[in-house]
Write a protein that holds these residues in place. Structure first.
Motif, short mmCIF file in Angstrom:
data_model
loop_
_atom_site.label_atom_id
_atom_site.label_comp_id
_atom_site.label_asym_id
_atom_site.label_seq_id
_atom_site.Cartn_x
_atom_site.Cartn_y
_atom_site.Cartn_z
N ALA A 11 0.82 -1.29 0.07
CA ALA A 11 -0.05 0.06 -0.16
C ALA A 11 0.92 1.17 -0.14
N GLU A 12 2.09 1.08 -0.34
CA GLU A 12 2.82 2.50 -0.39
C GLU A 12 2.65 3.27 -1.48
N PRO A 13 1.99 4.58 -1.33
CA PRO A 13 1.79 5.25 -2.47
C PRO A 13 2.73 5.77 -3.45
N TRP A 14 4.01 5.58 -3.14
CA TRP A 14 4.81 6.22 -4.23
C TRP A 14 4.87 4.82 -5.27
N LEU A 15 4.66 3.62 -4.81
CA LEU A 15 5.03 2.39 -5.64
C LEU A 15 3.75 2.57 -6.74
N LEU A 51 13.00 9.19 -6.68
CA LEU A 51 11.80 9.79 -7.28
C LEU A 51 11.52 10.54 -6.21
N THR A 52 10.38 11.62 -6.51
CA THR A 52 9.95 12.43 -5.56
C THR A 52 9.01 11.65 -4.57
N ASP A 53 8.98 11.97 -3.43
CA ASP A 53 8.00 11.16 -2.24
C ASP A 53 8.36 9.71 -1.96
N MET A 54 9.55 9.21 -2.46
CA MET A 54 9.98 8.00 -1.90
C MET A 54 10.45 7.97 -0.49
N GLN A 76 12.47 7.18 3.18
CA GLN A 76 13.98 7.22 3.42
C GLN A 76 14.69 6.01 2.85
N GLU A 77 14.29 4.90 3.04
CA GLU A 77 15.02 3.68 2.41
C GLU A 77 14.47 3.50 1.21
#
Length: 439
Positions: A333-337, A392-395, A397-398
């Motif tokens: 559910a990670e939005p950036w993915l 990328l933007t909004d990635m 920290q890891e």
């Protein structure tokens, strides 16, 4: 997705058809569009309906051949090719992108005086099929030929019944949810809807296997078999930018996932997917050495294919993963993915609703569902992970990509999205150097 967005905005006249602002869709340094022939874009005899008049003056037996010549000339023109013989392949294999498709549609509509849908090059994906479709549209308007059988209009809805109105297709719904910014819900929509998609099982894998696209040719070293992600790239091959770096050096093929732009069903499960891809690869490559390549979510399918081939006793010479992420349950559910496949509908806007169909998006949901909870099977096949050097933007920290059991790692300049496009030459060098080291 392999293509980053170009977020620059330019004022355009009202009514102008604008293609998705995706960098990489148009290759730099392409010859002028009129280079293929004087009958191509910008050439003489460009008046509206001029080709309808030309066809009317020909005997009926010569009209289809003339239309074939027109289509080939116009396709070559929008691609910037100087020889029309070079376009006798699938449009996807030629790299006909969304902007070129719009140009081709507009030109053929103008010259034949026949309104054509913007999706015509997707519906009739080579010069032969497109010419025959045009001929069918024109037959009833030309002398000495009967009209093609008409398709009855749909019956009007009875009182109390609801028809499917504008904005109610799955592409429109997916785009609208993406536009709210809730990309997690947008993907949930597709995953849930995919439960109703038409599927096929392992026993039908050979029948549904799609021939791969040849993106580059050459005789040096192992061929590359590239596995794309599961989202539509609107007609442009996923690995077009990377493959260009290997032209004249080695063969590069891109396999295709059934249901995504092509085919009429999706695999029932992951085992069927890998069996279908294996049929394609073994039929195309035989006993030749090759390396399997996967980028982004295509890396998951590439690894699954590699493990399947190894289990058959016919493993590839190597596996290259380009900035692939193993999606564990805690990352689903990670939005950036989930924002990666949402980039194209956000760029295309409402035009996206007609550039893809329901099955294309059902397939994206189905393939995503197949890999939920999947764990890569360890194999003895040599493997390389090429990692992007910039986030990328909004990635989070890891943000650096990782893959279980990978043997070698190389860092390449660029972001997750640019590794196959503007930074493709350095990505290709990392892949080439590693393959050379296998020997």
């Amino acid at each position: 997705m392999p293509l980053p967005l170009d977020r620059s905005s330019r004022a355009v006249p009202a009514g102008t058809v604008v293609a998705p602002p995706l960098r990489g869709l148009l290759r730099a340094g392409r010859p002028s569009a009129g280079a293929a022939s004087t009958g191509g874009v910008g050439g003489p005899d460009d008046s509206a309906g001029s080709w309808r008049n030309r066809l009317a003056a020909l005997p009926p037996s010569e009209r289809l051949a003339a239309l074939r010549s027109l289509v080939r000339t116009e396709v070559a023109a929008v691609l910037g090719h100087t020889e029309v013989d070079s376009v006798d392949r699938d449009f996807a294999e030629l790299g006909l992108d969304s902007l070129m498709t719009v140009m081709l549609c507009n030109r053929l509509s103008l010259l034949t005086g026949t309104p054509l849908a913007v999706t015509v090059a997707y519906d009739w994906p080579d010069t032969e099929q497109l010419a025959e479709h045009l001929y069918g549209e024109l037959r009833g308007t030309l002398p000495d030929e009967p009209a093609a059988a008409s398709v009855p209009a749909p019956a009007p809805a009875r009182s109390g019944e609801r028809g499917r109105g504008a904005g109610q297709s799955l592409p429109a719904l997916y785009r609208q949810v993406c536009e709210t910014g809730d990309v997690v819900s947008a993907m949930h929509l597709l995953v849930t809807a995919s439960l109703g998609a038409t599927t096929f099982g392992p026993e039908e894998a050979a029948r549904h296997a799609l021939p791969p696209l040849r993106l580059a040719s050459g005789a040096r070293g192992p061929a590359l078999v590239c596995v794309p992600g599961f989202a539509s790239n609107l007609g442009r091959p996923w690995y077009a930018g990377l493959a260009a770096c290997f032209e004249g050096e080695r063969d590069v093929f891109e396999v295709r996932h059934s249901g995504v732009d092509h085919g009429d069903a999706v695999p029932r499960d992951l085992q069927t997917l890998t069996a279908s891809l294996a049929v394609t690869v073994r039929h195309q490559l035989g006993d030749r050495p090759y390396v399997v390549v996967g980028h982004s979510m295509g890396g998951s399918a590439a690894h699954a294919l590699t493990a399947h081939l190894a289990g058959l006793g016919a493993p590839p010479a190597g596996l290259v993963l380009i900035d692939s992420y193993h999606i564990t349950p805690d990352r689903e559910a990670e939005p950036w993915l989930l924002s990666l496949p949402a980039r194209i509908p956000l760029a295309a806007g409402e035009r996206f609703d007609t550039l893809v169909d329901d099955l294309t998006l059902l397939s994206l949901g189905a393939y995503t569902r197949m890999f939920r909870g999947w764990r890569p099977e360890l194999t003895r096949v040599p493997s390389l992970l090429v990692r992007a050097s910039a986030p990328l933007t909004d990635m989070p920290q890891e943000w650096r990509s990782s893959w279980p059991g990978v043997r070698d790692t190389a860092d390449a300049p660029g972001t997750h999205l640019s590794l196959l496009e503007e930074d493709a030459p350095t990505t290709a060098k990392a892949v080439r150097d590693w393959i050379d080291g296998l020997a």
